[in-house]
Write a protein that holds these residues in place. Structure first.
Motif, PDB file in Angstrom:
ATOM      1  N   SER A   1       0.756  -1.050   0.393  1.00 48.82           N
ATOM      2  CA  SER A   1       0.119   0.330  -0.037  1.00 48.82           C
ATOM      3  C   SER A   1       1.087   1.606  -0.068  1.00 48.82           C
ATOM      4  O   SER A   1       0.369   2.281  -0.370  1.00 48.82           O
ATOM      5  CB  SER A   1      -1.263  -0.396   0.993  1.00 48.82           C
ATOM      6  N   HIS A   2       2.013   1.002   0.826  1.00 46.74           N
ATOM      7  CA  HIS A   2       3.166   2.124   0.496  1.00 46.74           C
ATOM      8  C   HIS A   2       3.351   2.814  -0.907  1.00 46.74           C
ATOM      9  O   HIS A   2       3.644   3.515  -1.717  1.00 46.74           O
ATOM     10  CB  HIS A   2       4.247   2.224   1.501  1.00 46.74           C
ATOM     11  N   THR A   3       3.870   2.094  -1.639  1.00 45.29           N
ATOM     12  CA  THR A   3       3.906   1.949  -2.803  1.00 45.29           C
ATOM     13  C   THR A   3       3.328   2.768  -3.966  1.00 45.29           C
ATOM     14  O   THR A   3       3.488   3.300  -4.606  1.00 45.29           O
ATOM     15  CB  THR A   3       4.643   0.285  -3.239  1.00 45.29           C
ATOM     16  N   LEU A   4       1.725   1.886  -3.721  1.00 45.05           N
ATOM     17  CA  LEU A   4       0.705   1.666  -4.088  1.00 45.05           C
ATOM     18  C   LEU A   4       0.258   4.027  -4.097  1.00 45.05           C
ATOM     19  O   LEU A   4       0.702   4.642  -4.807  1.00 45.05           O
ATOM     20  CB  LEU A   4      -0.734   1.846  -4.131  1.00 45.05           C
ATOM     21  N   LEU A   5       0.397   4.358  -2.809  1.00 43.49           N
ATOM     22  CA  LEU A   5       0.861   6.083  -2.620  1.00 43.49           C
ATOM     23  C   LEU A   5       1.880   6.798  -2.874  1.00 43.49           C
ATOM     24  O   LEU A   5       1.755   7.952  -2.262  1.00 43.49           O
ATOM     25  CB  LEU A   5       0.664   5.502  -0.600  1.00 43.49           C
ATOM     26  N   ALA A   6       2.757   6.257  -3.282  1.00 43.36           N
ATOM     27  CA  ALA A   6       4.351   7.244  -3.514  1.00 43.36           C
ATOM     28  C   ALA A   6       3.685   7.745  -4.797  1.00 43.36           C
ATOM     29  O   ALA A   6       2.948   7.892  -5.115  1.00 43.36           O
ATOM     30  CB  ALA A   6       5.174   6.195  -4.140  1.00 43.36           C
ATOM     31  N   GLU A   7       4.062   8.906  -4.203  1.00 42.88           N
ATOM     32  CA  GLU A   7       3.768  10.206  -5.095  1.00 42.88           C
ATOM     33  C   GLU A   7       4.927  10.624  -5.556  1.00 42.88           C
ATOM     34  O   GLU A   7       5.332  12.291  -5.576  1.00 42.88           O
ATOM     35  CB  GLU A   7       3.254  11.462  -4.529  1.00 42.88           C
ATOM     36  N   SER A   8       6.319  10.032  -5.868  1.00 38.59           N
ATOM     37  CA  SER A   8       7.529  10.921  -6.203  1.00 38.59           C
ATOM     38  C   SER A   8       7.225  10.001  -7.812  1.00 38.59           C
ATOM     39  O   SER A   8       7.320  10.166  -8.879  1.00 38.59           O
ATOM     40  CB  SER A   8       8.403   9.579  -5.734  1.00 38.59           C
ATOM     41  N   PRO A   9       8.192  11.960  -8.217  1.00 37.64           N
ATOM     42  CA  PRO A   9       8.063  11.633  -9.900  1.00 37.64           C
ATOM     43  C   PRO A   9       9.175  11.232 -10.216  1.00 37.64           C
ATOM     44  O   PRO A   9       9.848  10.196  -9.543  1.00 37.64           O
ATOM     45  CB  PRO A   9       8.820  12.985 -10.066  1.00 37.64           C
ATOM     46  N   ALA A  10       9.315  11.018 -11.347  1.00 38.43           N
ATOM     47  CA  ALA A  10       9.866  10.542 -12.463  1.00 38.43           C
ATOM     48  C   ALA A  10      12.064  10.775 -12.234  1.00 38.43           C
ATOM     49  O   ALA A  10      11.552  11.883 -12.781  1.00 38.43           O
ATOM     50  CB  ALA A  10       9.694   9.967 -13.550  1.00 38.43           C
ATOM     51  N   MET A  11      12.440   9.783 -11.720  1.00 39.88           N
ATOM     52  CA  MET A  11      14.374  10.432 -11.944  1.00 39.88           C
ATOM     53  C   MET A  11      14.453   9.978 -13.035  1.00 39.88           C
ATOM     54  O   MET A  11      15.168   9.332 -13.338  1.00 39.88           O
ATOM     55  CB  MET A  11      15.134  10.196 -10.710  1.00 39.88           C
ATOM     56  N   LEU A  12      14.734  11.313 -14.254  1.00 42.48           N
ATOM     57  CA  LEU A  12      15.760  11.157 -15.357  1.00 42.48           C
ATOM     58  C   LEU A  12      16.789  11.965 -15.225  1.00 42.48           C
ATOM     59  O   LEU A  12      16.854  12.822 -15.317  1.00 42.48           O
ATOM     60  CB  LEU A  12      14.550  11.433 -16.147  1.00 42.48           C
ATOM     61  N   THR A  13      17.349  11.151 -16.414  1.00 45.47           N
ATOM     62  CA  THR A  13      19.007  11.807 -16.789  1.00 45.47           C
ATOM     63  C   THR A  13      18.640  12.085 -18.571  1.00 45.47           C
ATOM     64  O   THR A  13      19.238  10.922 -18.861  1.00 45.47           O
ATOM     65  CB  THR A  13      20.080  11.666 -15.521  1.00 45.47           C
TER      66      THR A  13
END
Length: 275
Positions: free
Chosen positions: A41-53
């Motif tokens: 459920s913590h994975t579902l609630l994650a709101e981190s943006p994609a970290m791209l380079t």
């Protein structure tokens, strides 16, 4: 926005963590199940943006903006197995141990008891290395049902009655197509034979779960391409003899072999036209 989305995002956790306990005997494994569901459920609630380079190592600007249009992914196939074990209890024990690394959504005993072991929306580990059509990860799109049976014995009437009742519910709940009720042996030819030559596929087809050949079979034409027909049904034909054996276990059910007789070709022609 976050407050509006939170109830929806918590749906998967509520569904998966609130399954009724079988008995207090399994309280410890039910606790592990709940803890694992909570972790997911913590994975579902994650709101981190994609970290791209980019190719030069520079950060690409990104942020997370939650959409309001989504729901849970649903299963689209049902895969039927036999347990090849001595009892319902032994299978439950296997599925509540970490070491075997196997599981299923449901187990049905000989007397018809249905044990629900994993929420339908979660990914069980029942299909293993398998392929059906273009799908190479059947675990991610299917529900696994294990039948308490060693593989060399008939399936009981009570067990089949419960299976058909369960299949009817799953088909209705998830709008699963008729063609998508198949066996482990179909998706893993040469590796797995279950649910085996004794499984009543014709009965299931009569109820709307999978296809089977008609009583009156039109002969296959002289130029009929059996390998292409098997592939169009869904079989992995990279090992053609194994695919033939899997097809015959499901649709012919007269012998265990990897050779197509004329009768087998006629059955294959009849079945493939349904897909």
């Amino acid at each position: 926005m976050k407050n509006r989305l939170l109830p929806l995002l918590l749906t998967a956790t509520i569904l998966s963590a609130c399954s009724p306990k079988i008995t207090s005997r399994y309280a410890a494994t039910n606790k592990v199940y709940s803890e694992h569901a909570d972790s997911l459920s913590h994975t579902l609630l994650a709101e981190s943006p994609a970290m791209l380079t980019d190719s030069l190592g520079r950060s690409v600007p990104s942020e997370f903006i939650g959409t309001v249009n989504f729901n849970l992914r649903k299963p689209n196939y049902v895969i039927i197995h036999y347990t090849a074990q001595d009892s319902l209890g032994q299978t439950i024990k296997t599925f509540t141990l970490v070491k075997p690394q196997v599981s299923a959504h449901y187990v049905i005993s000989k007397d018809g008891k249905v044990v629900h072991m994993l929420n339908d929306y979660l990914r069980a580990w029942h299909a293993g290395v398998s392929k059906w059509g273009s799908i190479s990860d059947m675990n991610s799109c299917s529900i696994g049902i294990e039948l308490d049976n060693k593989g060399n014995e008939p399936f009981s009437g009570a067990q089949m009655s419960s299976l058909i009742t369960l299949l009817a519910k799953l088909k209705k709940d998830y709008n699963i197509p008729t063609a998508n009720f198949i066996g482990h042996g179909d998706i893993a030819p040469g590796r797995k034979p279950d649910p085996g030559i004794l499984f009543p596929w014709e009965l299931l087809a009569q109820k709307g779960f999978g296809y089977y050949s008609d009583m009156l079979i039109v002969p296959a034409p002289a130029n009929f391409d059996s390998a292409t027909a098997l592939r169009l049904i869904g079989y992995d034909t990279r090992n053609l003899p194994a695919a033939i054996g899997a097809f015959k276990r499901h649709f012919v059910q007269r012998e265990e072999s990897t050779r197509l007789t004329q009768f087998d070709l006629d059955v294959l022609f009849n079945v493939y036209k349904k897909y």
